[in-house]
Design a protein around this motif. Sequence first.
Motif, PDB file in Angstrom:
ATOM      1  N   PRO A  62      -5.473   3.693 -16.909  1.00  0.00           N
ATOM      2  CA  PRO A  62      -5.827   4.718 -15.919  1.00  0.00           C
ATOM      3  C   PRO A  62      -6.504   5.904 -16.602  1.00  0.00           C
ATOM      4  CG  PRO A  62      -3.610   3.905 -15.522  1.00  0.00           C
ATOM      5  CD  PRO A  62      -4.045   3.338 -16.843  1.00  0.00           C
ATOM      6  N   ILE A  63      -7.553   6.416 -15.986  1.00  0.00           N
ATOM      7  CA  ILE A  63      -8.305   7.528 -16.568  1.00  0.00           C
ATOM      8  C   ILE A  63      -7.693   8.841 -16.099  1.00  0.00           C
ATOM      9  CG2 ILE A  63     -10.557   8.632 -16.729  1.00  0.00           C
ATOM     10  CD1 ILE A  63     -11.830   5.908 -16.312  1.00  0.00           C
ATOM     11  N   LEU A  64      -7.227   9.632 -17.045  1.00  0.00           N
ATOM     12  CA  LEU A  64      -6.633  10.938 -16.752  1.00  0.00           C
ATOM     13  C   LEU A  64      -7.689  12.034 -16.873  1.00  0.00           C
ATOM     14  CD1 LEU A  64      -3.304  10.594 -18.772  1.00  0.00           C
ATOM     15  CD2 LEU A  64      -3.721  10.006 -16.382  1.00  0.00           C
ATOM     16  N   GLY A  65      -7.527  13.099 -16.083  1.00  0.00           N
ATOM     17  CA  GLY A  65      -8.502  14.174 -16.076  1.00  0.00           C
ATOM     18  C   GLY A  65      -8.742  14.800 -17.433  1.00  0.00           C
ATOM     19  N   TRP A  66      -7.697  14.952 -18.262  1.00  0.00           N
ATOM     20  CA  TRP A  66      -7.856  15.611 -19.547  1.00  0.00           C
ATOM     21  C   TRP A  66      -8.551  14.720 -20.570  1.00  0.00           C
ATOM     22  CZ3 TRP A  66      -5.843  13.566 -24.011  1.00  0.00           C
ATOM     23  CH2 TRP A  66      -4.801  12.641 -23.892  1.00  0.00           C
ATOM     24  N   LYS A  67      -8.682  13.428 -20.260  1.00  0.00           N
ATOM     25  CA  LYS A  67      -9.329  12.510 -21.202  1.00  0.00           C
ATOM     26  C   LYS A  67     -10.845  12.469 -21.055  1.00  0.00           C
ATOM     27  CE  LYS A  67      -5.360   9.425 -21.815  1.00  0.00           C
ATOM     28  NZ  LYS A  67      -4.869   8.035 -21.779  1.00  0.00           N
ATOM     29  N   ILE A  68     -11.367  13.144 -20.031  1.00  0.00           N
ATOM     30  CA  ILE A  68     -12.810  13.197 -19.827  1.00  0.00           C
ATOM     31  C   ILE A  68     -13.230  14.642 -19.610  1.00  0.00           C
ATOM     32  CG2 ILE A  68     -13.013  10.855 -18.913  1.00  0.00           C
ATOM     33  CD1 ILE A  68     -12.949  11.976 -16.110  1.00  0.00           C
ATOM     34  N   ASP A  69     -14.485  14.946 -19.923  1.00  0.00           N
ATOM     35  CA  ASP A  69     -14.953  16.325 -19.827  1.00  0.00           C
ATOM     36  C   ASP A  69     -16.456  16.315 -19.606  1.00  0.00           C
ATOM     37  OD1 ASP A  69     -15.374  19.026 -19.997  1.00  0.00           O
ATOM     38  OD2 ASP A  69     -14.240  19.305 -21.848  1.00  0.00           O
TER      39      ASP A  69
ATOM     40  N   ARG B 257       0.821  -1.209   0.000  1.00  0.00           N
ATOM     41  CA  ARG B 257       0.000   0.000   0.000  1.00  0.00           C
ATOM     42  C   ARG B 257       0.858   1.264   0.000  1.00  0.00           C
ATOM     43  NH1 ARG B 257      -5.323  -0.395   0.684  1.00  0.00           N
ATOM     44  NH2 ARG B 257      -6.223  -2.405   1.253  1.00  0.00           N
ATOM     45  N   GLU B 258       1.996   1.202   0.662  1.00  0.00           N
ATOM     46  CA  GLU B 258       2.881   2.358   0.702  1.00  0.00           C
ATOM     47  C   GLU B 258       3.575   2.582  -0.627  1.00  0.00           C
ATOM     48  OE1 GLU B 258       5.525   1.623   3.924  1.00  0.00           O
ATOM     49  OE2 GLU B 258       4.070   2.142   5.493  1.00  0.00           O
ATOM     50  N   GLU B 259       3.809   1.502  -1.365  1.00  0.00           N
ATOM     51  CA  GLU B 259       4.555   1.594  -2.622  1.00  0.00           C
ATOM     52  C   GLU B 259       3.642   1.717  -3.839  1.00  0.00           C
ATOM     53  OE1 GLU B 259       7.088  -1.792  -2.752  1.00  0.00           O
ATOM     54  OE2 GLU B 259       8.519  -0.987  -1.295  1.00  0.00           O
ATOM     55  N   THR B 260       2.304   1.583  -3.656  1.00  0.00           N
ATOM     56  CA  THR B 260       1.368   1.650  -4.771  1.00  0.00           C
ATOM     57  C   THR B 260       0.272   2.662  -4.496  1.00  0.00           C
ATOM     58  OG1 THR B 260      -0.013  -0.139  -3.866  1.00  0.00           O
ATOM     59  CG2 THR B 260       1.772  -0.768  -5.378  1.00  0.00           C
ATOM     60  N   VAL B 261      -0.452   3.014  -5.559  1.00  0.00           N
ATOM     61  CA  VAL B 261      -1.575   3.955  -5.470  1.00  0.00           C
ATOM     62  C   VAL B 261      -2.763   3.316  -6.186  1.00  0.00           C
ATOM     63  CG1 VAL B 261      -2.423   6.261  -6.036  1.00  0.00           C
ATOM     64  CG2 VAL B 261      -0.005   5.916  -5.499  1.00  0.00           C
ATOM     65  N   GLU B 262      -3.947   3.453  -5.610  1.00  0.00           N
ATOM     66  CA  GLU B 262      -5.164   2.920  -6.232  1.00  0.00           C
ATOM     67  C   GLU B 262      -5.764   3.993  -7.134  1.00  0.00           C
ATOM     68  OE1 GLU B 262      -8.275  -0.104  -4.388  1.00  0.00           O
ATOM     69  OE2 GLU B 262      -8.755   1.944  -3.797  1.00  0.00           O
ATOM     70  N   VAL B 263      -5.886   3.675  -8.427  1.00  0.00           N
ATOM     71  CA  VAL B 263      -6.417   4.637  -9.391  1.00  0.00           C
ATOM     72  C   VAL B 263      -7.612   4.025 -10.130  1.00  0.00           C
ATOM     73  CG1 VAL B 263      -4.174   5.748  -9.722  1.00  0.00           C
ATOM     74  CG2 VAL B 263      -4.858   3.876 -11.245  1.00  0.00           C
TER      75      VAL B 263
ATOM     76  N   TYR C 219       2.512   6.841 -10.873  1.00  0.00           N
ATOM     77  CA  TYR C 219       1.330   7.663 -10.638  1.00  0.00           C
ATOM     78  C   TYR C 219       1.535   9.082 -11.166  1.00  0.00           C
ATOM     79  CZ  TYR C 219      -2.070  10.506  -8.119  1.00  0.00           C
ATOM     80  OH  TYR C 219      -3.056  11.410  -7.800  1.00  0.00           O
ATOM     81  N   GLU C 220       0.503   9.620 -11.803  1.00  0.00           N
ATOM     82  CA  GLU C 220       0.512  11.005 -12.286  1.00  0.00           C
ATOM     83  C   GLU C 220      -0.636  11.766 -11.633  1.00  0.00           C
ATOM     84  OE1 GLU C 220       0.375  11.141 -16.525  1.00  0.00           O
ATOM     85  OE2 GLU C 220       1.849   9.524 -16.774  1.00  0.00           O
ATOM     86  N   LYS C 221      -0.453  13.060 -11.415  1.00  0.00           N
ATOM     87  CA  LYS C 221      -1.454  13.876 -10.738  1.00  0.00           C
ATOM     88  C   LYS C 221      -2.777  13.921 -11.494  1.00  0.00           C
ATOM     89  CE  LYS C 221       1.758  16.946  -8.285  1.00  0.00           C
ATOM     90  NZ  LYS C 221       2.202  18.349  -8.085  1.00  0.00           N
ATOM     91  N   GLU C 222      -2.738  13.744 -12.814  1.00  0.00           N
ATOM     92  CA  GLU C 222      -3.949  13.801 -13.625  1.00  0.00           C
ATOM     93  C   GLU C 222      -4.822  12.562 -13.471  1.00  0.00           C
ATOM     94  OE1 GLU C 222      -5.583  15.714 -16.077  1.00  0.00           O
ATOM     95  OE2 GLU C 222      -4.503  17.444 -15.331  1.00  0.00           O
ATOM     96  N   MET C 223      -4.284  11.498 -12.860  1.00  0.00           N
ATOM     97  CA  MET C 223      -5.041  10.248 -12.731  1.00  0.00           C
ATOM     98  C   MET C 223      -6.189  10.409 -11.745  1.00  0.00           C
ATOM     99  SD  MET C 223      -2.073   7.311 -12.817  1.00  0.00           S
ATOM    100  CE  MET C 223      -1.046   7.074 -14.281  1.00  0.00           C
TER     101      MET C 223
END
Length: 238
Positions: A93-100, A34-40, A68-72
Amino acid sequence: MNRRRNAGIGLLAAMLSGLLVYGLFQLQKLQVTREETVEVVVAKQFIEAGRRLSEADMTYKRISREGYEKEMIIDIGQAVGMETVVPLGTNEPILGWKIDRFHLLPSRAEATFQIPRDYIRSISNGIRAGDKVSIYLSGGSESSKRMFEPLVTVASVKSSSNVEIDNMKDPNLLSLAEGDKERMYASRRDANGMIEYINLNLTESQWLAIDGYCKDGLHQLVIAYSPESLQLEEEDHS
């Protein structure tokens, strides 16, 4: 007899101790993971551009923290009701700029058509880009009718000088330049001006049906803002 009982108790204690150590090891391993991964949030399967996302389209996946990227997106609720700007691959992974939320581009099966002025009998003046409208056919010997059951998305509305109708006190272009999509959408809806040109996102069959009826001049379109559009907006924000 006592020796056998003591041996049994010792064996049981050793087994319990072993299970305890194994359990602690697994907990530590889970903690490190959990410390080494991020749930997206990722797409469950391929999703085409222009699709409105539902909770059933998405799931969670753990990725390395380094990747991990901030846009995720990390919360499915943030993506529900949004539309895909580009196609999404399975487990991508779904990035913020890919949805509107206020997506005005045509979907994969559509194109944006500017409707000729002589094809139109009337347009509701309150219509703005991003609205959903109903298209009705009027004229000829047959009764007026609704052309398409699904609502049609308005890509843009323009004045007689072919300029996007805007709110002069809070211009849409200024909001767009500042990246404020909420204000951009609000400025479009508050804009005032007579609509002379309208661009609609239509499938090929929808455009061919409109052109087939209207090109002879016997039929014209009535483009109306639909109360169903308001209901869809309320569902998106609920």
